[in-house]
Design a protein around this motif. Structure first.
Motif, PDB file in Angstrom:
ATOM      1  N   ALA A 282      27.285  76.248  77.346  1.00  0.00           N
ATOM      2  CA  ALA A 282      26.777  76.006  78.567  1.00  0.00           C
ATOM      3  C   ALA A 282      25.126  75.797  78.214  1.00  0.00           C
ATOM      4  N   PHE A 283      24.873  76.368  77.077  1.00  0.00           N
ATOM      5  CA  PHE A 283      23.429  76.316  76.450  1.00  0.00           C
ATOM      6  C   PHE A 283      23.099  75.010  75.647  1.00  0.00           C
TER       7      PHE A 283
ATOM      8  N   MET B 274      22.334  79.963  82.254  1.00  0.00           N
ATOM      9  CA  MET B 274      23.381  80.769  82.603  1.00  0.00           C
ATOM     10  C   MET B 274      23.422  81.866  82.151  1.00  0.00           C
TER      11      MET B 274
ATOM     12  N   PHE C 140      26.149  85.389  81.947  1.00  0.00           N
ATOM     13  CA  PHE C 140      27.568  85.477  82.237  1.00  0.00           C
ATOM     14  C   PHE C 140      27.921  87.124  82.546  1.00  0.00           C
TER      15      PHE C 140
ATOM     16  N   ARG D  30      17.694  85.376  77.316  1.00  0.00           N
ATOM     17  CA  ARG D  30      18.332  84.145  76.595  1.00  0.00           C
ATOM     18  C   ARG D  30      18.389  82.924  77.453  1.00  0.00           C
ATOM     19  N   ALA D  31      18.548  83.200  78.593  1.00  0.00           N
ATOM     20  CA  ALA D  31      18.675  81.922  79.655  1.00  0.00           C
ATOM     21  C   ALA D  31      17.268  81.487  79.802  1.00  0.00           C
TER      22      ALA D  31
END
Lengths: 218, 260
Positions: free
Chosen positions: A124-125, B100, B102, B168-169
């Protein structure tokens, strides 16, 4: 009997030379086996069923061949196909090839036991391809693999002894030569065994180090 | 109270007619949704309603069967023209534009907290290491975890892990943030700290699509709420209207069950 150890000590240069060869074969063999084993593990984890099953078949075949037989095949058989190694290289090739199969199976087993979610997060990253493996997958695999890698490394060290059969001048060859010439079998082989033991202790120390690094992350 | 963002019509996320089946199970049944720049849209719905799948289709962790996803006008997953799928490297590049978060955090356990933040900006986006590390330190400060920067994720509480997950996102400077039930795996007493961080993000103008069961967050922070059921959007609107006077019977039932 003590006389026997005196004789061995007098010829310790031959043992030392044997140990250096054993160490060199083990290190180069292990590095090759780990690198190729990791590449094969990627194929073993492939979503492509046909690829996965055919590679798995080859790995299983390799693990079922007695190592001695593989050494014979590489040293005596391959020249018939025009591939002619010297003793040392033939021994190394057999060692690396054989243990690649074991390493691949070890790494695959650990990999498939790790939670997939952190790999998915990496996807996703924006990770994909080689960078996904080198940055995210294999660091986690190797941290979890310490003890099993250590076992296999010890196996590799012991496998080098088989290479005496194709006259690779490693430790077993050296000990065997000394005992044959001076008829001191007990002292010569005990000396060799103690040296193998010391080499394995070094491996165990390395495993303990990896475990310490891994433990901090668990 | 719901913020009133600058009147902007710039669409960041445009989802058009997504369908997705797992086997014979139709999980998304023609879902369309847009998120304008700076807005926060909350997707609500009972489990199995398709909301997580919708989120995962946005960055193509799941490949939709039909329909299209556009991020700032650029199609995700398919090349221009829409008939040829992107290569894995093209898709990876598009995914890096979307942050994203989670449900189960999914932090990288072999890296420290600050390394988790810096990893993808350095190795995916190829940005300057020193700048990335400085920004990562500032982000950790912003989520209140500056003191934890050299700890490994396993040493953190769930709420701390999720705040790292959010930071982090953010470190990717994404155009859009996706939240997949970010508080569902947390002990109740840890939900607040994560919701607080999400609120400040929403108020500072991040563009967010949030799948959540956290009704308080949706009511107070969302610009729009969307209720999904059976793979469809059954109702959408401003949170004040949705929570006070739902238009559909399905929404009334849902609110009765989930809002006590």
């Amino acid at each position: 009997m003590m006389h026997g150890f005196d004789v061995v000590w007098e010829h310790s240069d031959r043992l030392l030379w044997g140990v250096l060869n054993t160490i060199a074969l083990s290190i180069v063999g292990a590095v090759l086996a780990v690198v190729f084993g990791a590449l094969v593990a990627i194929l073993l984890m492939s979503p492509n069923r046909l690829l996965r099953l055919s590679v798995q078949g080859l790995v299983d075949l390799m693990r079922c061949v007695p190592f001695l037989m593989l050494v014979y095949l590489v040293y005596y058989g391959l020249p018939h196909l025009g591939i002619d190694f010297d003793n040392w290289t033939a021994g190394l090739a057999a060692l690396a090839l054989y243990n690649t199969a074991y390493m691949a199976e070890i790494l695959r087993g650990i990999w498939s036991g790790l939670p997939r979610e952190t790999f998915e997060a990496a996807t996703a990253f924006g990770y994909h391809g080689p960078r996904l493996y080198t940055r995210i997958v294999f660091p986690q695999v190797f941290l979890a693999a310490g003890p099993m890698l250590g076992n296999q490394l010890i196996q590799i060290i012991k496998d080098t002894a088989f290479l005496t059969i194709i006259a690779v001048p490693e430790l077993t060859q050296a000990a065997s030569g000394i005992q044959a010439q001076y008829f001191v079998p007990f002292a010569a082989f005990i000396a060799a065994i103690l040296i193998y033991w010391a080499l394995c202790a070094i491996v165990e120390g390395g495993v303990a180090l990896i475990e310490k690094v891994a433990e901090a992350r668990r | 109270m719901a913020k009133k963002p600058a009147e902007t019509s710039e669409t960041v996320l445009d989802i058009r007619g997504l369908t997705k089946s797992f086997g014979s199970n139709l999980v998304l049944d023609g879902v369309s949704l847009t998120v304008a720049k700076g807005r926060t849209v909350c997707v609500l719905g009972p489990s199995g309603s398709g909301k997580s799948t919708l989120l995962r289709c946005v960055n193509w962790l799941e490949k939709p069967d039909q329909g299209a996803v556009y991020l700032s006008g650029r199609r995700i997953g398919m090349r221009e023209g829409g008939s040829i799928p992107m290569s894995s490297s093209e898709l990876a590049r598009e995914r890096a534009r979307i942050g994203m978060v989670f449900q189960h955090f999914n932090l990288w356990p072999h890296l420290t907290v600050i390394q988790n933040l810096a990893e993808a900006p350095i190795h995916v986006q190829k940005r300057n290491r020193d700048e990335v590390m400085a920004e990562a330190a500032a982000l950790l400060d912003r989520v209140g975890l500056a003191a934890k920067k050299d700890d490994f994720p396993s040493r953190l509480s769930g709420g701390q892990k999720q705040r790292v997950g959010i930071a982090r996102a953010l470190a990717m400077k994404p155009e859009l943030l996706l939240f997949d039930e970010p508080t569902s795996a947390l002990d109740p007493e840890l939900v607040g700290e994560v919701v607080a961080v999400m609120k400040t993000l929403a108020e500072s103008g991040s563009t967010m699509l949030v799948v959540t069961h956290e009704m308080g967050f949706a009511r107070e922070t969302a610009d729009e709420v969307v209720l999904m059921d059976g793979g469809r959007i059954v109702e959408s609107g401003e949170p004040s209207a949705f929570f006070k006077k739902p238009k559909t019977e399905r929404a009334r039932q849902f609110l009765q069950r989930y809002v006590s």
